[in-house]
Scaffold this active site. Structure first.
Site, PDB file in Angstrom:
ATOM      1  N   HIS A  54      36.571  44.109  53.606  1.00 27.01           N
ATOM      2  CA  HIS A  54      36.174  42.806  53.104  1.00 27.01           C
ATOM      3  C   HIS A  54      34.654  42.711  53.265  1.00 27.01           C
ATOM      4  O   HIS A  54      34.060  43.410  54.088  1.00 27.01           O
ATOM      5  CB  HIS A  54      36.801  41.670  53.922  1.00 27.01           C
ATOM      6  CG  HIS A  54      38.290  41.660  53.943  1.00 27.01           C
ATOM      7  ND1 HIS A  54      39.023  42.399  54.838  1.00 27.01           N
ATOM      8  CD2 HIS A  54      39.187  40.961  53.213  1.00 27.01           C
ATOM      9  CE1 HIS A  54      40.312  42.180  54.648  1.00 27.01           C
ATOM     10  NE2 HIS A  54      40.443  41.303  53.659  1.00 27.01           N
ATOM     11  N   ASP A  57      33.698  41.954  56.876  1.00 21.90           N
ATOM     12  CA  ASP A  57      34.001  43.005  57.854  1.00 21.90           C
ATOM     13  C   ASP A  57      32.739  43.804  58.158  1.00 21.90           C
ATOM     14  O   ASP A  57      32.566  44.299  59.270  1.00 21.90           O
ATOM     15  CB  ASP A  57      35.051  43.978  57.315  1.00 21.90           C
ATOM     16  CG  ASP A  57      36.399  43.343  57.080  1.00 21.90           C
ATOM     17  OD1 ASP A  57      36.692  42.319  57.717  1.00 21.90           O
ATOM     18  OD2 ASP A  57      37.156  43.866  56.244  1.00 21.90           O
ATOM     19  N   MET A  88      37.931  51.056  47.884  1.00 22.30           N
ATOM     20  CA  MET A  88      38.340  49.691  47.575  1.00 22.30           C
ATOM     21  C   MET A  88      37.536  48.692  48.385  1.00 22.30           C
ATOM     22  O   MET A  88      37.184  48.948  49.535  1.00 22.30           O
ATOM     23  CB  MET A  88      39.835  49.517  47.874  1.00 22.30           C
ATOM     24  CG  MET A  88      40.394  48.137  47.595  1.00 22.30           C
ATOM     25  SD  MET A  88      40.216  46.952  48.971  1.00 22.30           S
ATOM     26  CE  MET A  88      41.639  47.403  49.972  1.00 22.30           C
ATOM     27  N   GLU A 181      47.271  41.164  45.127  1.00 17.37           N
ATOM     28  CA  GLU A 181      48.141  41.465  46.278  1.00 17.37           C
ATOM     29  C   GLU A 181      49.064  40.280  46.546  1.00 17.37           C
ATOM     30  O   GLU A 181      48.637  39.268  47.088  1.00 17.37           O
ATOM     31  CB  GLU A 181      47.298  41.764  47.516  1.00 17.37           C
ATOM     32  CG  GLU A 181      48.122  42.119  48.737  1.00 17.37           C
ATOM     33  CD  GLU A 181      47.257  42.501  49.929  1.00 17.37           C
ATOM     34  OE1 GLU A 181      47.712  42.293  51.065  1.00 17.37           O
ATOM     35  OE2 GLU A 181      46.131  42.990  49.718  1.00 17.37           O
ATOM     36  N   LYS A 183      52.017  37.886  48.191  1.00 12.08           N
ATOM     37  CA  LYS A 183      52.581  37.589  49.504  1.00 12.08           C
ATOM     38  C   LYS A 183      53.298  36.253  49.417  1.00 12.08           C
ATOM     39  O   LYS A 183      52.786  35.321  48.790  1.00 12.08           O
ATOM     40  CB  LYS A 183      51.480  37.541  50.568  1.00 12.08           C
ATOM     41  CG  LYS A 183      52.011  37.433  52.006  1.00 12.08           C
ATOM     42  CD  LYS A 183      50.886  37.430  53.026  1.00 12.08           C
ATOM     43  CE  LYS A 183      51.436  37.369  54.445  1.00 12.08           C
ATOM     44  NZ  LYS A 183      50.373  37.304  55.466  1.00 12.08           N
ATOM     45  N   GLU A 217      52.201  45.320  49.122  1.00 15.10           N
ATOM     46  CA  GLU A 217      52.207  45.666  50.546  1.00 15.10           C
ATOM     47  C   GLU A 217      53.627  45.644  51.084  1.00 15.10           C
ATOM     48  O   GLU A 217      54.395  44.707  50.811  1.00 15.10           O
ATOM     49  CB  GLU A 217      51.343  44.691  51.345  1.00 15.10           C
ATOM     50  CG  GLU A 217      51.363  44.982  52.840  1.00 15.10           C
ATOM     51  CD  GLU A 217      50.423  44.103  53.644  1.00 15.10           C
ATOM     52  OE1 GLU A 217      50.845  43.627  54.714  1.00 15.10           O
ATOM     53  OE2 GLU A 217      49.280  43.894  53.200  1.00 15.10           O
ATOM     54  N   HIS A 220      54.792  42.418  52.896  1.00 15.79           N
ATOM     55  CA  HIS A 220      54.858  41.168  52.140  1.00 15.79           C
ATOM     56  C   HIS A 220      56.172  41.020  51.384  1.00 15.79           C
ATOM     57  O   HIS A 220      56.806  39.961  51.446  1.00 15.79           O
ATOM     58  CB  HIS A 220      53.670  41.082  51.186  1.00 15.79           C
ATOM     59  CG  HIS A 220      52.359  40.967  51.899  1.00 15.79           C
ATOM     60  ND1 HIS A 220      51.147  40.956  51.227  1.00 15.79           N
ATOM     61  CD2 HIS A 220      52.047  40.861  53.210  1.00 15.79           C
ATOM     62  CE1 HIS A 220      50.164  40.841  52.099  1.00 15.79           C
ATOM     63  NE2 HIS A 220      50.687  40.799  53.310  1.00 15.79           N
ATOM     64  N   ASP A 245      49.306  49.062  49.871  1.00 18.66           N
ATOM     65  CA  ASP A 245      49.116  48.833  51.306  1.00 18.66           C
ATOM     66  C   ASP A 245      50.377  49.259  52.054  1.00 18.66           C
ATOM     67  O   ASP A 245      51.462  48.699  51.846  1.00 18.66           O
ATOM     68  CB  ASP A 245      48.851  47.352  51.582  1.00 18.66           C
ATOM     69  CG  ASP A 245      47.416  46.960  51.287  1.00 18.66           C
ATOM     70  OD1 ASP A 245      46.607  47.850  51.009  1.00 18.66           O
ATOM     71  OD2 ASP A 245      47.111  45.752  51.341  1.00 18.66           O
ATOM     72  N   ASP A 255      54.014  38.101  59.427  1.00 22.48           N
ATOM     73  CA  ASP A 255      53.405  39.326  58.897  1.00 22.48           C
ATOM     74  C   ASP A 255      52.929  40.194  60.061  1.00 22.48           C
ATOM     75  O   ASP A 255      51.893  39.929  60.659  1.00 22.48           O
ATOM     76  CB  ASP A 255      52.232  38.936  57.991  1.00 22.48           C
ATOM     77  CG  ASP A 255      51.665  40.117  57.226  1.00 22.48           C
ATOM     78  OD1 ASP A 255      52.230  41.213  57.319  1.00 22.48           O
ATOM     79  OD2 ASP A 255      50.651  39.933  56.537  1.00 22.48           O
ATOM     80  N   ASP A 257      52.348  43.709  60.180  1.00 27.57           N
ATOM     81  CA  ASP A 257      51.432  44.835  59.932  1.00 27.57           C
ATOM     82  C   ASP A 257      51.650  45.970  60.930  1.00 27.57           C
ATOM     83  O   ASP A 257      50.706  46.498  61.532  1.00 27.57           O
ATOM     84  CB  ASP A 257      49.975  44.367  59.991  1.00 27.57           C
ATOM     85  CG  ASP A 257      49.562  43.587  58.757  1.00 27.57           C
ATOM     86  OD1 ASP A 257      50.252  43.689  57.732  1.00 27.57           O
ATOM     87  OD2 ASP A 257      48.545  42.872  58.817  1.00 27.57           O
ATOM     88  N   ASP A 287      47.310  49.262  55.647  1.00 25.96           N
ATOM     89  CA  ASP A 287      46.895  47.898  55.985  1.00 25.96           C
ATOM     90  C   ASP A 287      47.764  47.439  57.156  1.00 25.96           C
ATOM     91  O   ASP A 287      48.703  46.671  57.004  1.00 25.96           O
ATOM     92  CB  ASP A 287      47.059  46.969  54.786  1.00 25.96           C
ATOM     93  CG  ASP A 287      46.437  45.606  55.040  1.00 25.96           C
ATOM     94  OD1 ASP A 287      45.943  45.377  56.155  1.00 25.96           O
ATOM     95  OD2 ASP A 287      46.455  44.769  54.127  1.00 25.96           O
TER      96      ASP A 287
END
Length: 387
Positions: A54, A57, A88, A181, A183, A217, A220, A245, A255, A257, A287
């Site tokens: 991002h 980030d 990406m 994406e 979700k 993902e 999700h 992802d 979520d 992950d 991810d």
């Protein structure tokens, strides 16, 4: 087989994944933050292909121009030293309180304009680093309360923003492909474009749908109780799997992950098999993040585990394809009839007339057992290592 990751496997991680500090809604961070350039060097050590980000980030939202250049210089040097790439990029449109009621879909025109401005700047950053895929996760594009009557307006605003940004990319010569994406929920009570099918339907309404695809993902679709492998197959069938992802998830939970393959091994197996069999040539992006219990050493074990599990399952998928008994069962399951295939492949009056004149043994069709129990058992035995 050593199952050692190599750059040609195209394994990628986000700065936000291995850089996760272990904070959750009920607890403070359990790990110190890691500098972006340090993450690049560590990912290179363990065999990764690339790193994704991002905007914030890498560059804090309050950074001065001098600070931005200093951070970017160090990050670019790490990429050059290691050979890692940035396939990406994406924008954080969910963390700032300004986006608490949506970014592109906010009912406040000022917020929507700021979200587009922030995204253009993030697209500039991604392009400078070589990114060719741009992901939109609408983490705040949703609602808890429908009394404001915002849903149709929100979808119109969403469409307007994506059309604007696609034109910006083309005008700047960035050549981005955009990946939505989906979700279903969290952090909003309900998120717009909750699943793969909804996103595919929305893409068809955009001005330049050929530029837009999916970044599905694992967690999700699983949160919604759906079959992720089927969702990915739908995206592949539509020619819209632009990015993916990989992680894992317990159904019905928040979520999580989790490390890839940590919970649903059979799903992970069929997902890897689908990606490899279909010829998907994009990044295998993890991810996910290490458990909150872990220190930094545990973070790198987590990252290595994601890649190792993928490679193990890839080898299992190859073995599945060579297993004569399994393949014979699949061959028997998929009953072929060339004459019928000619009649049903494409409509014509003659084919319709001929098909209507056929007699089928309905009772025999109903009695037939396709052998799925034994086929599934052999799959389990292959995964358990006894075949």
């Amino acid at each position: 087989m050593a199952y050692e990751p190599k750059p040609e496997h195209k394994f990628t991680f986000g700065l936000w994944t291995v850089g996760n500090v272990g904070r959750d809604p009920f607890g403070l961070p359990t790990r110190p933050p890691l500098e972006p350039d340090y993450i690049v060097y560590k990912l290179a050590e363990i065999g990764a292909y690339g790193v994704n980000l991002h905007d914030n980030d890498l560059i804090p939202v309050e950074a001065t121009e001098a600070e931005r250049e200093r951070i970017l210089k160090r990050f670019k040097k790490a990429l050059q030293d290691t050979g890692l790439v940035v396939p990406m990029a994406t924008t954080n449109l969910f963390g700032d309180p300004a986006f608490k009621d949506g970014a592109f879909t906010s009912p406040d025109a000022r917020v929507r304009a700021y979200a587009i401005q922030k995204t253009m700047r993030a697209m500039d950053l991604g392009a400078e680093l070589g990114a060719k895929t741009y992901v939109f996760w609408g983490g705040r594009e949703g609602a808890e309360v429908d009394a404001g009557g915002n849903v149709l307006d929100a979808l119109a605003h969403y469409r307007e923003a994506l059309n604007f940004l696609a034109e910006y990319s083309e005008d700047q010569g960035y050549g981005y492909r955009f990946a939505l994406e989906p979700k279903p929920n969290e952090p909003r009570g309900d998120i717009y474009l909750p699943v793969v099918g909804a996103a595919l339907g929305f893409i068809a309404t955009l001005d330049k749908p050929h530029l837009f695809g999916l970044n599905p993902e694992v967690a999700h679709e699983t949160m919604a109780g759906l079959n992720f492998v089927h969702a990915v197959a739908q995206a592949i069938d539509a020619g819209k799997l632009f990015h993916i992802d990989l992680n894992d998830q317990k159904m019905g939970r928040f979520d999580q992950d989790l490390r890839f393959g940590a919970e649903n091994l059979k799903t992970a197996f069929f997902l890897v098999k689908l990606l490899e069999d279909s010829g998907y040539d994009g990044p295998r992006h993890f991810d996910a993040h290490a458990l909150r219990t872990e220190d930094e050493a545990g973070v790198w074990e987590f990252a290595k585990g994601c890649m190792r599990t993928y490679l193990i399952l890839k080898e299992k998928a190859e073995r599945f394809g060579r297993d004569r008994e399994i393949q014979d069962l699949i061959g028997a399951y998929k009953v072929q009839d060339k004459a019928l295939a000619r009649l049903t492949a494409k409509y014509s009056r003659e084919n319709a007339r001929a098909l209507k004149g056929l007699e089928f043994d309905r009772e025999a069709l109903g009695r037939r057992g396709p052998g799925l129990e034994w086929l599934d058992q052999l799959t389990v035995e292959l995964l358990l290592g006894v075949r």
